[in-house]
Design a protein around this motif. Structure first.
Motif, PDB file in Angstrom:
ATOM      1  N   UNK A   1       3.946  10.327  -9.599  1.00 15.69           N
ATOM      2  CA  UNK A   1       4.568   9.410 -10.765  1.00 15.69           C
ATOM      3  C   UNK A   1       5.602   9.757 -11.137  1.00 15.69           C
ATOM      4  N   UNK A   2       6.093  10.650 -10.693  1.00 11.17           N
ATOM      5  CA  UNK A   2       7.186  11.555 -11.542  1.00 11.17           C
ATOM      6  C   UNK A   2       8.990  11.703 -10.324  1.00 11.17           C
ATOM      7  N   UNK A   3       8.085  11.511  -9.674  1.00 18.15           N
ATOM      8  CA  UNK A   3       9.250  11.539  -7.934  1.00 18.15           C
ATOM      9  C   UNK A   3      10.099   9.867  -8.422  1.00 18.15           C
ATOM     10  N   UNK A   4      11.675  10.634  -8.440  1.00 15.94           N
ATOM     11  CA  UNK A   4      12.447   9.838  -8.230  1.00 15.94           C
ATOM     12  C   UNK A   4      12.392   8.528  -7.354  1.00 15.94           C
ATOM     13  N   UNK A   5      11.169   8.072  -6.236  1.00 15.87           N
ATOM     14  CA  UNK A   5      11.645   7.236  -5.921  1.00 15.87           C
ATOM     15  C   UNK A   5      10.694   6.342  -6.672  1.00 15.87           C
ATOM     16  N   UNK A   6       9.816   7.017  -7.734  1.00  9.76           N
ATOM     17  CA  UNK A   6       8.121   6.041  -8.191  1.00  9.76           C
ATOM     18  C   UNK A   6       8.939   4.343  -8.567  1.00  9.76           C
ATOM     19  N   UNK A   7      10.288   4.590  -9.461  1.00 11.77           N
ATOM     20  CA  UNK A   7      10.030   3.672 -10.036  1.00 11.77           C
ATOM     21  C   UNK A   7      10.764   2.683  -8.923  1.00 11.77           C
ATOM     22  N   UNK A   8      11.298   3.124  -7.669  1.00 11.44           N
ATOM     23  CA  UNK A   8      11.850   1.623  -6.794  1.00 11.44           C
ATOM     24  C   UNK A   8      10.726   1.294  -5.531  1.00 11.44           C
ATOM     25  N   UNK A   9       9.834   2.505  -5.782  1.00 12.72           N
ATOM     26  CA  UNK A   9       8.227   1.958  -5.800  1.00 12.72           C
ATOM     27  C   UNK A   9       7.673   0.514  -5.940  1.00 12.72           C
ATOM     28  N   UNK A  10       7.880   1.014  -7.708  1.00 13.34           N
ATOM     29  CA  UNK A  10       7.451   0.090  -7.909  1.00 13.34           C
ATOM     30  C   UNK A  10       8.319  -1.860  -8.147  1.00 13.34           C
ATOM     31  N   UNK A  11       9.360  -0.899  -8.092  1.00 11.22           N
ATOM     32  CA  UNK A  11      10.160  -2.676  -8.213  1.00 11.22           C
ATOM     33  C   UNK A  11       9.865  -3.049  -6.675  1.00 11.22           C
ATOM     34  N   UNK A  12       9.813  -2.788  -5.440  1.00 12.94           N
ATOM     35  CA  UNK A  12       9.473  -3.106  -4.110  1.00 12.94           C
ATOM     36  C   UNK A  12       8.289  -3.858  -3.963  1.00 12.94           C
ATOM     37  N   UNK A  13       7.013  -2.701  -4.957  1.00 12.08           N
ATOM     38  CA  UNK A  13       5.532  -4.049  -4.936  1.00 12.08           C
ATOM     39  C   UNK A  13       6.080  -5.574  -5.243  1.00 12.08           C
ATOM     40  N   UNK A  14       6.451  -4.631  -6.320  1.00 16.48           N
ATOM     41  CA  UNK A  14       6.761  -6.618  -7.035  1.00 16.48           C
ATOM     42  C   UNK A  14       7.586  -7.059  -6.236  1.00 16.48           C
ATOM     43  N   UNK A  15       7.983  -6.713  -4.943  1.00 12.96           N
ATOM     44  CA  UNK A  15       9.107  -7.663  -4.310  1.00 12.96           C
ATOM     45  C   UNK A  15       8.179  -7.913  -3.332  1.00 12.96           C
ATOM     46  N   UNK A  16       6.837  -7.706  -2.837  1.00 10.11           N
ATOM     47  CA  UNK A  16       6.712  -7.804  -2.008  1.00 10.11           C
ATOM     48  C   UNK A  16       5.642  -8.974  -2.581  1.00 10.11           C
ATOM     49  N   UNK A  17       4.719  -8.432  -3.427  1.00 11.30           N
ATOM     50  CA  UNK A  17       3.977  -8.908  -4.169  1.00 11.30           C
ATOM     51  C   UNK A  17       4.819 -10.483  -4.231  1.00 11.30           C
ATOM     52  N   UNK A  18       6.094 -10.336  -4.597  1.00  7.75           N
ATOM     53  CA  UNK A  18       6.733 -11.861  -4.569  1.00  7.75           C
ATOM     54  C   UNK A  18       6.698 -12.529  -3.614  1.00  7.75           C
ATOM     55  N   UNK A  19       6.775 -11.801  -2.497  1.00  8.92           N
ATOM     56  CA  UNK A  19       6.916 -13.182  -0.924  1.00  8.92           C
ATOM     57  C   UNK A  19       5.729 -13.331  -0.306  1.00  8.92           C
TER      58      UNK A  19
ATOM     59  N   UNK B   1       0.775  -1.169  -0.145  1.00  9.18           N
ATOM     60  CA  UNK B   1       0.397  -0.143   0.022  1.00  9.18           C
ATOM     61  C   UNK B   1       0.712   0.981  -0.354  1.00  9.18           C
ATOM     62  N   UNK B   2       1.568   1.366   1.058  1.00  9.56           N
ATOM     63  CA  UNK B   2       3.244   2.263   0.889  1.00  9.56           C
ATOM     64  C   UNK B   2       3.236   2.790  -0.327  1.00  9.56           C
ATOM     65  N   UNK B   3       3.837   1.646  -1.101  1.00 10.77           N
ATOM     66  CA  UNK B   3       4.683   1.140  -1.592  1.00 10.77           C
ATOM     67  C   UNK B   3       4.141   2.248  -3.715  1.00 10.77           C
ATOM     68  N   UNK B   4       2.580   1.856  -3.594  1.00 10.55           N
ATOM     69  CA  UNK B   4       1.436   1.852  -4.343  1.00 10.55           C
ATOM     70  C   UNK B   4       1.174   3.616  -4.565  1.00 10.55           C
ATOM     71  N   UNK B   5       1.347   4.220  -2.993  1.00 10.94           N
ATOM     72  CA  UNK B   5       1.155   5.790  -2.876  1.00 10.94           C
ATOM     73  C   UNK B   5       2.424   5.975  -3.201  1.00 10.94           C
ATOM     74  N   UNK B   6       3.549   6.079  -3.306  1.00 10.75           N
ATOM     75  CA  UNK B   6       4.544   6.724  -4.214  1.00 10.75           C
ATOM     76  C   UNK B   6       3.845   7.157  -5.635  1.00 10.75           C
ATOM     77  N   UNK B   7       3.984   5.627  -6.055  1.00  8.80           N
ATOM     78  CA  UNK B   7       3.834   5.639  -7.295  1.00  8.80           C
ATOM     79  C   UNK B   7       2.374   5.924  -7.952  1.00  8.80           C
ATOM     80  N   UNK B   8       1.834   5.818  -7.190  1.00 14.91           N
ATOM     81  CA  UNK B   8       0.344   6.374  -7.747  1.00 14.91           C
ATOM     82  C   UNK B   8      -0.063   7.716  -7.426  1.00 14.91           C
ATOM     83  N   UNK B   9       0.577   8.655  -6.612  1.00 19.35           N
ATOM     84  CA  UNK B   9       0.145   9.734  -6.152  1.00 19.35           C
ATOM     85  C   UNK B   9       1.424  10.986  -6.695  1.00 19.35           C
TER      86      UNK B   9
END
Length: 91
Positions: free
Chosen positions: A39-57, A29-37
């Motif tokens: 999307x142009x921020x420097x952390x958006x790409x990392x947030x998408x990566x970590x959302x994927x990692x979280x789903x994998x876990x 939820x936190x990573x999706x907030x970053x990427x969704x709200x």
């Protein structure tokens, strides 16, 4: 302070903390907030990566692949996209 320029960074690190505590569903939820709200921020790409990692876990590889592919499509030249490509190749 939701209008602060530091809000996207704070949300990202909240996600990292939750991830490290094994609270993957909350981290997503936190990573999706970053990427969704922010999307142009420097952390958006990392947030998408970590959302994927979280789903994998959580053993939800369909959503993990979705977020990694979204990252590759939206931020192809980023360092997180390189990591996502590696994960996609191994899944």
């Amino acid at each position: 302070h939701p209008s602060s320029s530091l809000t996207p960074n704070a949300l990202y690190w909240k996600g990292e903390c939750l991830y490290s505590l094994g609270k993957f569903d909350q981290a997503i939820l936190a990573f999706k907030d970053v990427a969704g709200k922010y999307p142009k921020h420097d952390k958006a790409a990392a947030a998408l990566l970590k959302a994927g990692y979280s789903y994998a876990e959580l053993k939800d590889m369909g959503n993990a692949r979705f977020y990694w592919q979204l990252l590759v499509d939206d931020f192809p030249a980023s360092a997180p996209a390189g990591l996502a490509r590696q994960r996609l190749a191994g899944v």
